[in-house]
Design a protein around this motif. Structure first.
Motif, PDB file in Angstrom:
ATOM      1  N   ALA A 106      49.395  38.081  50.871  1.00 23.26           N
ATOM      2  CA  ALA A 106      48.751  39.289  51.379  1.00 23.26           C
ATOM      3  C   ALA A 106      48.022  40.030  50.267  1.00 23.26           C
ATOM      4  N   GLY A 107      48.641  40.144  49.090  1.00 25.73           N
ATOM      5  CA  GLY A 107      47.981  40.811  47.972  1.00 25.73           C
ATOM      6  C   GLY A 107      46.739  40.084  47.500  1.00 25.73           C
ATOM      7  N   SER A 108      46.783  38.735  47.511  1.00 23.01           N
ATOM      8  CA  SER A 108      45.614  37.966  47.073  1.00 23.01           C
ATOM      9  C   SER A 108      44.455  38.114  48.045  1.00 23.01           C
ATOM     10  N   VAL A 109      44.739  38.050  49.354  1.00 20.45           N
ATOM     11  CA  VAL A 109      43.673  38.205  50.344  1.00 20.45           C
ATOM     12  C   VAL A 109      43.126  39.633  50.327  1.00 20.45           C
ATOM     13  N   ALA A 110      44.009  40.614  50.080  1.00 20.35           N
ATOM     14  CA  ALA A 110      43.545  42.004  50.003  1.00 20.35           C
ATOM     15  C   ALA A 110      42.600  42.225  48.838  1.00 20.35           C
ATOM     16  N   SER A 111      42.742  41.448  47.770  1.00 18.50           N
ATOM     17  CA  SER A 111      41.839  41.610  46.629  1.00 18.50           C
ATOM     18  C   SER A 111      40.411  41.195  46.959  1.00 18.50           C
ATOM     19  N   MET A 112      40.206  40.446  48.043  1.00 18.04           N
ATOM     20  CA  MET A 112      38.867  40.032  48.459  1.00 18.04           C
ATOM     21  C   MET A 112      38.237  41.011  49.436  1.00 18.04           C
ATOM     22  N   ALA A 113      38.991  42.001  49.896  1.00 19.49           N
ATOM     23  CA  ALA A 113      38.490  42.919  50.908  1.00 19.49           C
ATOM     24  C   ALA A 113      37.427  43.839  50.333  1.00 19.49           C
ATOM     25  N   GLU A 114      36.537  44.271  51.204  1.00 21.43           N
ATOM     26  CA  GLU A 114      35.526  45.248  50.802  1.00 21.43           C
ATOM     27  C   GLU A 114      36.202  46.584  50.524  1.00 21.43           C
ATOM     28  N   PRO A 127      38.365  47.328  40.766  1.00 21.66           N
ATOM     29  CA  PRO A 127      36.973  47.181  41.189  1.00 21.66           C
ATOM     30  C   PRO A 127      36.818  46.042  42.186  1.00 21.66           C
ATOM     31  N   LYS A 128      35.704  46.058  42.850  1.00 19.39           N
ATOM     32  CA  LYS A 128      35.394  45.010  43.806  1.00 19.39           C
ATOM     33  C   LYS A 128      35.243  43.673  43.087  1.00 19.39           C
ATOM     34  N   PRO A 129      35.859  42.584  43.597  1.00 19.19           N
ATOM     35  CA  PRO A 129      35.744  41.294  42.933  1.00 19.19           C
ATOM     36  C   PRO A 129      34.291  40.883  42.790  1.00 19.19           C
ATOM     37  N   SER A 130      33.977  40.307  41.639  1.00 16.50           N
ATOM     38  CA  SER A 130      32.607  39.903  41.361  1.00 16.50           C
ATOM     39  C   SER A 130      32.315  38.561  42.003  1.00 16.50           C
ATOM     40  N   ASP A 131      31.029  38.256  42.135  1.00 17.11           N
ATOM     41  CA  ASP A 131      30.627  36.971  42.684  1.00 17.11           C
ATOM     42  C   ASP A 131      31.039  35.837  41.763  1.00 17.11           C
ATOM     43  N   ALA A 132      31.034  36.098  40.448  1.00 18.17           N
ATOM     44  CA  ALA A 132      31.426  35.054  39.490  1.00 18.17           C
ATOM     45  C   ALA A 132      32.886  34.681  39.661  1.00 18.17           C
ATOM     46  N   ALA A 133      33.731  35.686  39.927  1.00 12.31           N
ATOM     47  CA  ALA A 133      35.158  35.410  40.120  1.00 12.31           C
ATOM     48  C   ALA A 133      35.391  34.578  41.367  1.00 12.31           C
ATOM     49  N   SER A 134      34.676  34.934  42.448  1.00 11.23           N
ATOM     50  CA  SER A 134      34.863  34.165  43.674  1.00 11.23           C
ATOM     51  C   SER A 134      34.321  32.751  43.523  1.00 11.23           C
ATOM     52  N   GLU A 135      33.244  32.595  42.754  1.00  8.62           N
ATOM     53  CA  GLU A 135      32.694  31.255  42.554  1.00  8.62           C
ATOM     54  C   GLU A 135      33.634  30.388  41.729  1.00  8.62           C
ATOM     55  N   SER A 136      34.275  30.987  40.706  1.00  6.01           N
ATOM     56  CA  SER A 136      35.232  30.232  39.906  1.00  6.01           C
ATOM     57  C   SER A 136      36.438  29.828  40.727  1.00  6.01           C
ATOM     58  N   GLU A 137      36.870  30.670  41.667  1.00  7.15           N
ATOM     59  CA  GLU A 137      37.996  30.328  42.537  1.00  7.15           C
ATOM     60  C   GLU A 137      37.636  29.146  43.433  1.00  7.15           C
ATOM     61  N   ALA A 138      36.414  29.140  43.952  1.00  3.31           N
ATOM     62  CA  ALA A 138      35.991  28.042  44.808  1.00  3.31           C
ATOM     63  C   ALA A 138      35.933  26.733  44.036  1.00  3.31           C
ATOM     64  N   LYS A 139      35.512  26.788  42.747  1.00  5.57           N
ATOM     65  CA  LYS A 139      35.452  25.583  41.940  1.00  5.57           C
ATOM     66  C   LYS A 139      36.836  25.064  41.600  1.00  5.57           C
ATOM     67  N   SER A 140      37.792  25.979  41.377  1.00  5.78           N
ATOM     68  CA  SER A 140      39.135  25.553  41.011  1.00  5.78           C
ATOM     69  C   SER A 140      39.900  24.980  42.194  1.00  5.78           C
ATOM     70  N   SER A 141      39.474  25.278  43.414  1.00  8.37           N
ATOM     71  CA  SER A 141      40.183  24.768  44.579  1.00  8.37           C
ATOM     72  C   SER A 141      39.880  23.294  44.774  1.00  8.37           C
ATOM     73  N   LYS A 142      40.854  22.573  45.380  1.00  7.93           N
ATOM     74  CA  LYS A 142      40.673  21.153  45.634  1.00  7.93           C
ATOM     75  C   LYS A 142      39.715  20.925  46.799  1.00  7.93           C
ATOM     76  N   TYR A 143      39.435  21.938  47.595  1.00  6.63           N
ATOM     77  CA  TYR A 143      38.492  21.829  48.703  1.00  6.63           C
ATOM     78  C   TYR A 143      37.142  22.382  48.273  1.00  6.63           C
ATOM     79  N   VAL A 144      36.072  21.643  48.561  1.00 12.34           N
ATOM     80  CA  VAL A 144      34.724  22.081  48.229  1.00 12.34           C
ATOM     81  C   VAL A 144      34.249  22.982  49.351  1.00 12.34           C
ATOM     82  N   VAL A 145      34.189  24.271  49.088  1.00  5.01           N
ATOM     83  CA  VAL A 145      33.810  25.240  50.108  1.00  5.01           C
ATOM     84  C   VAL A 145      32.737  26.140  49.550  1.00  5.01           C
ATOM     85  N   PRO A 146      31.958  26.747  50.419  1.00  5.91           N
ATOM     86  CA  PRO A 146      30.951  27.685  49.952  1.00  5.91           C
ATOM     87  C   PRO A 146      31.566  28.951  49.387  1.00  5.91           C
ATOM     88  N   LYS A 147      30.764  29.754  48.731  1.00  7.58           N
ATOM     89  CA  LYS A 147      31.248  30.990  48.121  1.00  7.58           C
ATOM     90  C   LYS A 147      31.763  31.940  49.187  1.00  7.58           C
TER      91      LYS A 147
END
Length: 602
Positions: A106-114, A127-147
């Motif tokens: 719940a805390g992790s998903v809340a960090s993505m909220a507007e 502060p609001k999560p940056s686009d770079a942080a979300s992009e790095s999370e997508a790269k680290s995941s085993k699933y290839v997903v969009p930003k």
């Protein structure tokens, strides 16, 4: 409208009565063409790279999911993240970490909220999560997903077992300080459904935006009007509350995670219908479930497990409509109480192993947990029985099935004359992993267990550069296992130069030129930096795995172990006298003495 409370009350025979609109089956709840749904997904995919229609639909389906930041294990078990409108049930023993895992989630998903207006001032929350942080999370995941889009709503954590101060203290210990995590202590399921629906459709004043995730801890504490006056946690209340939250999730598109209590048998408390109603059923295992599977010894004593590493937790998917039900996630409970995902379980299990030392009774097996291959260390100790285990000795296991060990020992005795009479046999899987729980794991670790116990019996070390894969059959043959190539790749990745496997499945023994069959014995195949030794039976595999081969002689029933001759000493004479079977009179006297002693103790 959907904001009215009675919209979610069961009014007919279907759990989904009254659901329509965007997340229903069409206008007014009628049928809708599957191709029309595909078109809606295709529009949402925003395809710009010229992909095909099918690829675009798959891309749009992945875009609908929400990745849990910093938790690739949860994303993998869920099949690629949270599906909108899904309802999942998480079960597990008391104290295993269900509430901790979902609070972290719940805390992790809340960090993505507007960020809401009241949390964007100076010093008011992160502060609001940056686009770079979300992009790095997508790269680290085993699933290839969009930003991921950073415009979700808050996360609603509802508890019927704790007050807000208690939940906040746990959140503080876990390092959760996001203002978009909302705590609510409530047990009225109708009130919860009405508030969530109002936030989606009627702009509820207390929740200006619909939640991106709802966590309910636990379903056994909830009450609803349709269940009548039955007590919380009863069969009727649990079934009706789950049906209410099911309609809420499907009509609003808000994913819901339910915590479920379990019975002493490990099943989710309540009617079995609940597991059929939800989309995903997850089980969090740990502690004694992973390492305390001791069984009754052959001599009558109970074999209690050693407990393994209590910090290990395994998240298994028993049911998943949106992904594979064979996936597992591995976590480690840190000293601070946080569940840390383990992305490389093989390195975790072999972290304390001495790679360069050939050791007695220690063999490495490459097992398959779900769809993930990992290496585990199997240790065995064979010692003279202390006398309390009867003629056969005690059999104590930790990490494998006790019946599986008895089968392996019986095959070794019957087929190759390797006897474990009057000896205690201890087998432990290092790291606390419970082998054989996955539907595809089967007996893939049988060969490592057989080699470990034989090595400890005869005193010949096992080669440290060799891994073992194979299931032992009743005839002493090695049977093929699932996903052999994946296991070989995992052994190569972990630095092993040799791996002993069964002969390739589905391949008959080939004939050489002249009509003669290929000679018996192991067959070597070198590929990709690892040598694969394919064996037909257990004895060939044991000789490939040990530093020295076992001394055997050929008999009519097959090869048998040659027992080494020992010099006669006083100690040996006493052991021989001890090994002589008692006649019936002596046994009766001994049993009477034991009974008399027990009566004296009383």
């Amino acid at each position: 409208g959907f904001g009215k409370q009675d919209s979610f009350k069961k009014s007919g025979s279907s759990w989904l009565d009254g659901i329509s609109g965007e997340f229903g089956g069409g206008d007014g709840g009628g049928p809708v063409r599957v191709t029309d749904v595909y078109q809606e997904i295709f529009k949402d995919a925003n395809v710009q790279d010229g992909s095909s229609w099918e690829e675009a639909c798959l891309k749009g389906s992945r875009e609908q999911r929400t990745l849990v930041p910093d938790d690739p294990e949860m994303n993998a078990v869920l099949g690629g993240g949270l599906m909108p409108g899904s309802i999942s049930l998480v079960g597990g023993d008391p104290g295993v970490g269900k509430s901790t895992l979902l609070l972290q989630m719940a805390g992790s998903v809340a960090s993505m909220a507007e960020r809401s207006l009241q949390s964007q001032g100076i010093g008011m929350g992160p502060p609001k999560p940056s686009d770079a942080a979300s992009e790095s999370e997508a790269k680290s995941s085993k699933y290839v997903v969009p930003k991921q889009k950073q415009n979700g709503g808050p996360v609603l954590y509802i508890s019927g077992e704790e007050n807000a101060n208690q939940i906040a203290s746990r959140a503080l210990r876990l390092g959760i300080r996001d203002p978009e995590l909302l705590l609510w202590c409530e047990t009225d399921a109708d009130v919860i459904a009405d508030r969530v629906a109002n936030s989606v459709y009627d702009e509820d004043s207390t929740m200006s935006r619909p939640p991106s995730l709802v966590v309910i801890d636990s379903i056994q504490t909830m009450l609803c009007d349709t269940a009548g006056s039955s007590a919380a946690g009863g069969i009727t209340q649990v079934r009706e509350c789950v049906g209410l939250f099911l309609r809420l999730a499907k009509s609003t598109g808000v994913p819901i995670m339910l915590v479920g209590h379990v019975t002493k048998n490990g099943d989710v408390a309540g009617p079995r219908t609940v597991e059929h109603m939800v989309d995903c059923v997850l089980y969090l295992e740990g502690g004694h479930l992973l390492g305390g599977s001791g069984g009754a010894g052959a001599g009558g004593d109970s074999g209690g497990g050693g407990g393994g590493v209590s910090s290990l937790r395994v998240l298994r998917a028993a049911k998943n409509r949106f992904g594979s039900s064979e996936e597992v996630g591995v976590y480690e409970m840190s000293r601070g109480g946080r569940l840390v995902p383990i992305s490389d379980p093989s390195s975790f299990f072999l972290s304390t192993r001495q790679d360069s030392t050939d050791a007695e009774g220690c063999a490495i097996s490459v097992v398959l947990e779900g769809i993930r291959s990992m290496t585990v260390e199997v240790q065995a100790l064979v010692a003279w029985s202390a006398g309390s285990g009867g003629y056969s000795g005690r059999r104590i296991v930790d990490g494998i099935s006790n019946s599986r060990l008895l089968l392996i020992l019986a095959v070794l005795h019957k087929r190759y004359g390797i006897s474990f009479d009057r000896r205690d046999v201890y087998v432990n899987v290092v790291g606390g992993m419970q082998l054989g729980k996955g539907s595809k794991s089967g007996g893939g670790s049988d060969l490592a267990v057989a080699i470990a116990v034989v090595s400890s019996l005869v005193g010949i070390p096992v080669r440290s550069d060799t891994a073992f894969v194979g299931e032992v059959g009743l005839l002493g043959e090695l049977r093929p296992v699932h996903s052999l190539e994946k296991r070989i790749s995992e052994a190569r990745r972990m630095g092993f130069s040799r791996i002993v496997t069964p002969s390739s499945s589905g391949q008959k023994k080939t004939k050489r030129a002249g009509g003669k069959r290929s000679p018996p014995g192991p067959k070597e195949v070198s590929a990709g930096g690892i040598k694969q030794l394919m064996c037909d039976n257990v004895l060939d595999a044991i000789n490939c795995g040990l530093v020295d081969k076992l001394p055997t002689k050929q008999t009519r029933s097959g090869p048998q172990l040659i027992k080494p001759k020992r010099r006669s000493t006083n100690r040996d004479d006493s052991m021989k006298d001890r090994a002589k079977p008692f006649d019936i009179d002596e046994r009766e006297i001994i049993l009477d003495d034991e009974d008399d002693d027990s009566m004296k103790d009383r």
